[in-house]
Design an enzyme around this catalytic site. Structure first.
Site, short mmCIF file in Angstrom:
data_model
loop_
_atom_site.label_atom_id
_atom_site.label_comp_id
_atom_site.label_asym_id
_atom_site.label_seq_id
_atom_site.Cartn_x
_atom_site.Cartn_y
_atom_site.Cartn_z
N GLU A 151 2.66 -8.17 8.78
CA GLU A 151 2.52 -6.73 9.05
C GLU A 151 3.23 -5.88 7.99
O GLU A 151 2.83 -4.76 7.70
CB GLU A 151 3.09 -6.43 10.44
CG GLU A 151 2.49 -5.24 11.15
CD GLU A 151 1.00 -5.39 11.46
OE1 GLU A 151 0.52 -6.52 11.62
OE2 GLU A 151 0.33 -4.34 11.54
N ARG A 209 -3.05 -8.25 -20.80
CA ARG A 209 -4.02 -7.89 -21.85
C ARG A 209 -3.43 -6.90 -22.84
O ARG A 209 -3.98 -6.73 -23.93
CB ARG A 209 -5.29 -7.21 -21.32
CG ARG A 209 -5.82 -7.61 -20.02
CD ARG A 209 -7.06 -6.83 -19.59
NE ARG A 209 -7.86 -6.18 -20.62
CZ ARG A 209 -8.82 -6.77 -21.32
NH1 ARG A 209 -9.13 -8.02 -21.11
NH2 ARG A 209 -9.48 -6.10 -22.23
N ASP A 238 -11.36 -0.48 -24.49
CA ASP A 238 -11.51 -0.62 -23.04
C ASP A 238 -11.63 0.73 -22.34
O ASP A 238 -11.10 1.72 -22.81
CB ASP A 238 -10.27 -1.31 -22.44
CG ASP A 238 -10.46 -2.80 -22.32
OD1 ASP A 238 -11.61 -3.25 -22.30
OD2 ASP A 238 -9.43 -3.51 -22.25
N PRO A 261 0.81 -1.22 0.00
CA PRO A 261 0.00 0.00 0.00
C PRO A 261 0.85 1.27 0.00
O PRO A 261 0.32 2.36 -0.26
CB PRO A 261 -0.82 -0.09 1.29
CG PRO A 261 -0.71 -1.50 1.74
CD PRO A 261 0.59 -2.02 1.21
N1 4HQ Z 1 -0.96 -5.41 0.98
N2 4HQ Z 1 -1.61 -2.95 -2.98
C1 4HQ Z 1 0.04 -5.76 3.21
C2 4HQ Z 1 -1.78 -4.52 0.31
C3 4HQ Z 1 -1.47 -4.07 -1.08
C4 4HQ Z 1 -2.21 -3.10 -1.80
C5 4HQ Z 1 0.13 -6.17 0.40
C6 4HQ Z 1 -1.23 -5.67 2.39
C7 4HQ Z 1 1.35 -6.28 1.27
C8 4HQ Z 1 2.20 -6.84 3.44
N3 4HQ Z 1 -0.47 -4.45 -1.86
N4 4HQ Z 1 1.00 -6.67 2.62
N5 4HQ Z 1 -3.28 -2.42 -1.41
O1 4HQ Z 1 -2.77 -4.10 0.85
O2 4HQ Z 1 -0.55 -3.76 -3.01
#
Ligand code: 4HQ
Length: 257
Positions: free
Chosen positions: A116, A154, A169, A89
């Site tokens: 985590e 794609r 698209d 994230p």
């Molecule tokens: N995670 N976009 C936490 C995500 C995520 C997202 C992936 C949760 C990595 C450790 N990854 N882990 N949104 O929420 O890519």
């Protein structure tokens, strides 16, 4: 195009790649997707991939060394990748423009984290890029990696049977898609717009373009500030705005005596 996906849930990722457009592209040899079990690069009997966080706190942290050895092994076996992406994230938010950029590469490694978080040194020493699929929290990077593989694939020539699908698209022109209809022409009193039944190709095209712009204006006005519209697009958007600001019939303003 070559993808390598590193995960502690290889069967989850492999299963998701069996069906659909991506599965067929793999079968046809257009895509080469290798899924790797991160635990193959652990060095203890318990095959440990995580540890407690320095400084304390809840949850576990993904260790650097297994990920580092995984990317080293992939590089030795399959060549130097163009990019090594951590899904998290904290990354740049993925969009169609980013997908198009990645589709121009030949070899992408995707690192899926769990727990985590991932030891910060993975970003420093192993990854070259960090991407998020959106502002929400998942339990791991596997679904984001699959989203990325699907979206990028794609755009690889031949993966989608009819190139017109890709060109038409949503987002390929920076606006939302127009509504779609199929038979029957009427369901529970709801009719397909007459223009679409008319057989006038030019009118159908204009109707769809206007409907796409109307939807984008209503649902995602933010996209219109980015989209580069041609003369017809600008004219249609003007027409939509004029229709909406026009004084409704019978409610004309009275002029003062
Ligand atoms: N995670 N976009 C936490 C995500 C995520 C997202 C992936 C949760 C990595 C450790 N990854 N882990 N949104 O929420 O890519």
């Amino acid at each position: 195009m070559k993808f390598d996906i590193v995960t502690i849930f290889p069967s989850m990722v492999r299963n998701a790649l069996v069906d659909g457009v991506v599965g067929r592209a793999i079968d046809r040899g257009l895509l080469d997707v290798a899924v790797h079990d991160l635990r193959e690069w652990t060095d203890d009997g318990h095959r440990t991939v995580d540890d407690v966080p320095y400084g304390g706190g809840p949850g576990m942290v993904m260790k650097v060394e297994p990920l580092r050895r995984a990317v080293e092994a992939i590089t030795a076996a399959r060549g130097v990748p163009d990019t090594v992406i951590v899904l998290s994230p904290q990354g740049r938010v993925f969009d169609q423009a980013e997908a198009a950029r990645l589709a121009g590469l030949a070899h992408i490694v995707l690192l899926c984290g769990r727990y985590e978080g991932i030891d910060e040194r993975v970003r420093e020493l192993v990854a070259t890029d960090e991407i998020s699929i959106g502002d929400y929290v998942l339990s791991g990077g596997e679904l984001p990696a699959l989203v990325l593989v699907d979206t990028v694939s794609r755009l690889v020539p031949g993966v989608v049977g009819d190139v017109r699908s890709v060109l038409e698209d949503s987002f390929s022109h920076g606006v939302l898609d127009h509504p779609h209809y199929t038979r029957p022409a009427e369901v529970a009193g709801s009719r397909v717009p007459d223009t679409l039944l008319s057989g006038h190709h030019a009118e159908v095209r204009r109707w769809r373009r206007k409907a796409a712009l109307t939807r984008t204006l209503d649902r995602r006005p933010d996209l219109l500030t980015e989209a580069v519209l041609d003369a017809e697009g600008r004219a249609l958007l003007d027409e939509i705005r004029r229709e909406r600001t026009a004084t409704p019939q019978g409610t004309e303003q009275e002029t003062e005596q």
